[in-house]
Each structure stands twice: as C-alpha cells, then as structure tokens.
Design a protein around this motif. Sequence first.
Motif, PDB file in Angstrom:
ATOM      1  N   UNK A 123       0.835  -1.212   0.000  1.00  0.00           N
ATOM      2  CA  UNK A 123       0.000   0.000   0.000  1.00  0.00           C
ATOM      3  C   UNK A 123       0.864   1.254   0.000  1.00  0.00           C
ATOM      4  N   UNK A 124       1.920   1.259   0.804  1.00  0.00           N
ATOM      5  CA  UNK A 124       2.822   2.423   0.837  1.00  0.00           C
ATOM      6  C   UNK A 124       3.535   2.596  -0.495  1.00  0.00           C
ATOM      7  N   UNK A 125       4.003   1.490  -1.061  1.00  0.00           N
ATOM      8  CA  UNK A 125       4.704   1.551  -2.344  1.00  0.00           C
ATOM      9  C   UNK A 125       3.750   2.032  -3.438  1.00  0.00           C
ATOM     10  N   UNK A 126       2.547   1.494  -3.464  1.00  0.00           N
ATOM     11  CA  UNK A 126       1.562   1.892  -4.480  1.00  0.00           C
ATOM     12  C   UNK A 126       1.251   3.381  -4.392  1.00  0.00           C
ATOM     13  N   UNK A 127       1.122   3.900  -3.181  1.00  0.00           N
ATOM     14  CA  UNK A 127       0.818   5.329  -3.015  1.00  0.00           C
ATOM     15  C   UNK A 127       1.938   6.191  -3.590  1.00  0.00           C
ATOM     16  N   UNK A 128       3.174   5.823  -3.294  1.00  0.00           N
ATOM     17  CA  UNK A 128       4.320   6.592  -3.790  1.00  0.00           C
ATOM     18  C   UNK A 128       4.436   6.485  -5.309  1.00  0.00           C
TER      19      UNK A 128
END
Length: 87
Positions: free
Chosen positions: A60-65
């Motif tokens: 989720x963090x990677x996708x947001x970035x």
Amino acid sequence: MPVDPPPWAATCSLIGRRVRARRLYQNVTQEKLYELTGISVDTIQRIESGRHDPKVSYLCRIAAVLEVDVADFFAAEPVAEGFDYRP
C-alpha cells in the motif's frame, strides 16, 4: 534433491517485477522509495527480486508513492502505465 517452490512464490515474483517496473517507470530509485515509504532498501530489493512475501501495508505504501492502485500489483492486466511485465 531440489525442492519445489511454494505455490505463492510465483505471485511474489510477479508482484516484485511489477513493483520494479513501476518504480523505474516513475524514475524512483530504491533509496528514494525507502525515503518515501520507510521500507528498508534491503526489503525493497527482496520484494523486487521475489524473495520476500511483502506485507500488504508495504504494498500500500509503495503503491501510493508510485501512484498506482495496489490492485495493479496483483491484476491479470494492470491498468496503470509502466507495467511491462506479464506473468
């Protein structure tokens, strides 16, 4: 005697290839991804190589970035640009 990889290993490999492809498409280094997500460079490297079963919170963090929906890492056909890898 060789041991067969677990059934989920292919999925981890696909996710890793897609994370890497999108990261490169966005022109983000692993170090920059670490700065923006707090996920260590070692962990990012293991995710991208398919040697790590990533936590959903990491994805989720990677996708947001990387400006994609986390579902694109799993989809049969990713929607976002920058996913050049097929299963």
